[in-house]
Design an enzyme around this catalytic site. Structure first.
Site, PDB file in Angstrom:
ATOM      1  CB  SER A   8      -0.906   0.017   1.229  1.00  0.00           C
ATOM      2  OG  SER A   8      -1.564   1.264   1.265  1.00  0.00           O
ATOM      3  CG  HIS A  33      -3.991  -1.394  -1.755  1.00  0.00           C
ATOM      4  ND1 HIS A  33      -5.116  -2.088  -2.149  1.00  0.00           N
ATOM      5  CD2 HIS A  33      -4.391  -0.613  -0.721  1.00  0.00           C
ATOM      6  CE1 HIS A  33      -6.140  -1.743  -1.383  1.00  0.00           C
ATOM      7  NE2 HIS A  33      -5.727  -0.843  -0.505  1.00  0.00           N
ATOM      8  CG  ASP A  35      -5.233   2.620   0.748  1.00  0.00           C
ATOM      9  OD1 ASP A  35      -6.193   1.848   0.585  1.00  0.00           O
ATOM     10  OD2 ASP A  35      -4.126   2.253   1.193  1.00  0.00           O
ATOM     11  CG  MET A  37      -8.340   7.388   2.630  1.00  0.00           C
ATOM     12  SD  MET A  37      -7.405   7.385   4.171  1.00  0.00           S
ATOM     13  CE  MET A  37      -6.657   5.754   4.097  1.00  0.00           C
ATOM     14  CG  HIS A  66      -9.449   0.588  -0.663  1.00  0.00           C
ATOM     15  ND1 HIS A  66      -8.885   0.298   0.565  1.00  0.00           N
ATOM     16  CD2 HIS A  66     -10.794   0.640  -0.449  1.00  0.00           C
ATOM     17  CE1 HIS A  66      -9.844   0.188   1.471  1.00  0.00           C
ATOM     18  NE2 HIS A  66     -11.001   0.403   0.883  1.00  0.00           N
ATOM     19  CG  MET A  68     -11.411   3.728   1.993  1.00  0.00           C
ATOM     20  SD  MET A  68      -9.855   3.620   2.874  1.00  0.00           S
ATOM     21  CE  MET A  68      -8.733   3.630   1.492  1.00  0.00           C
ATOM     22  CG  MET A 137     -12.144  -2.524   4.698  1.00  0.00           C
ATOM     23  SD  MET A 137     -10.618  -2.116   3.822  1.00  0.00           S
ATOM     24  CE  MET A 137      -9.651  -1.309   5.091  1.00  0.00           C
ATOM     25  CG  ASP A 175      -6.653  -2.637   2.731  1.00  0.00           C
ATOM     26  OD1 ASP A 175      -5.510  -2.478   3.192  1.00  0.00           O
ATOM     27  OD2 ASP A 175      -7.285  -1.748   2.123  1.00  0.00           O
TER      28      ASP A 175
HETATM   29  C1  DX5 Z   1      -6.631   1.580   5.397  1.00  0.00           C
HETATM   30  C2  DX5 Z   1      -6.152   1.340   3.987  1.00  0.00           C
HETATM   31  C3  DX5 Z   1      -5.087   0.334   3.898  1.00  0.00           C
HETATM   32  C4  DX5 Z   1      -3.802   0.743   4.552  1.00  0.00           C
HETATM   33  C5  DX5 Z   1      -3.187  -0.499   5.092  1.00  0.00           C
HETATM   34  O1  DX5 Z   1      -7.744   2.399   5.366  1.00  0.00           O
HETATM   35  O2  DX5 Z   1      -7.226   0.896   3.181  1.00  0.00           O
HETATM   36  O3  DX5 Z   1      -4.841  -0.038   2.550  1.00  0.00           O
HETATM   37  O4  DX5 Z   1      -2.907   1.375   3.680  1.00  0.00           O
HETATM   38  O5  DX5 Z   1      -2.118  -0.136   5.854  1.00  0.00           O
HETATM   39  P1  DX5 Z   1      -1.435  -1.096   6.920  1.00  0.00           P
HETATM   40  O6  DX5 Z   1      -0.912  -2.273   6.162  1.00  0.00           O
HETATM   41  O7  DX5 Z   1      -0.376  -0.225   7.502  1.00  0.00           O
HETATM   42  O8  DX5 Z   1      -2.501  -1.480   7.902  1.00  0.00           O
HETATM   43 ZN    ZN Z   2      -6.728   0.000   1.180  1.00  0.00          ZN
END
Ligand code: DX5
Ligand code: ZN
Length: 218
Positions: A8, A33, A35, A37, A66, A68, A137, A175
């Site tokens: 990630s 990956h 993320d 947000m 991903h 969010m 998750m 994840d």
């Molecule tokens: C959390 C993200 C994850 C995050 C995981 O909201 O969706 O993808 O980057 O990070 P680690 O592996 O540090 O938990």
């Molecule tokens: Zn993620």
């Protein structure tokens, strides 16, 4: 078959993104990956289109994005144009999930659905065959570096059973809080994709950490 490893980028050094993209390119990782947000669906803001555009210029592996964010339908075409390969939306953010999945596929991407820790896997039973990837998750979304929620194993086993029963080809992604301590058990439970952020990028040797995860997941 060995599980897909997806570092990630949330945990990468944003001031050295090109370097960290090359690190992933040259490692045994399979996917990137990413993320996204929005500060509304989750209590944090990460990065968006300009950063993904920059990453896409250097990354030479599958871009697993991903979202969010609320109302993800607004940006499906934008992410496709950026070169995203797998686009995952949250079950909890989609009123018309089936329509959203079709829209993602119509743009030539694989369609993923992420489930928050409180969301029961049975809720996607009726649309499972339309889902290329379920992102389970294993932390509450919004932040990297949180601890793994143990109930995840049970969810993965239930979901795997549902996938087999329906003869679906849906992949299961995990994840949040993935490390060498839970990777083997996750793969045994049915996981196909392991996302790892802090465990990879906060280690002394991220390339070796990725290789170690890949080995455990094989
Ligand atoms: C959390 C993200 C994850 C995050 C995981 O909201 O969706 O993808 O980057 O990070 P680690 O592996 O540090 O938990
Ligand atoms: Zn993620």
């Amino acid at each position: 078959m060995s599980a897909i490893i997806a570092p990630s980028i949330l945990a990468a050094d944003f001031a050295n993104l090109q370097r960290d993209c090359e690190l992933v390119n040259n490692s045994q990782a399979d996917w990137f990956h990413l993320d996204v947000m929005d500060g509304v669906f989750v209590p944090n803001i990460s990065f968006g289109m300009p950063v993904i555009k920059a990453i896409a210029k250097h990354a030479n592996k599958t871009l697993d994005t991903h979202l969010m964010i609320v109302d993800p339908d607004r940006y499906i075409k934008t992410f496709a144009d950026l070169g995203v390969n797998v686009l995952t939306v949250h079950y909890e953010a989609c009123t018309h999930l089936h329509r959203t999945l079709q829209a993602i596929k119509a743009e030539g991407m694989q369609a993923g659905v992420a489930l928050n820790p409180h969301t029961n896997v049975s809720l996607i039973e009726d649309t499972l065959k339309d889902i290329d990837l379920v992102c389970v998750m294993s932390v509450n979304p919004g932040f990297g570096g949180q601890s793994f929620i143990e109930n995840t194993y049970k969810k993965v086993r239930t979901l795997k059973k549902m996938i087999m029963e329906q003869g679906a080809s849906t992949k299961i992604e995990i994840d949040g809080g993935v490390t060498n301590k839970n990777a083997v058990q996750l793969v045994e439970a049915g996981a196909d994709v392991l996302v790892a952020g802090s465990y990879v990028f906060r280690s002394d040797d991220p390339t070796a950490t990725i290789a170690g995860l890949k080995e455990l997941a094989s």
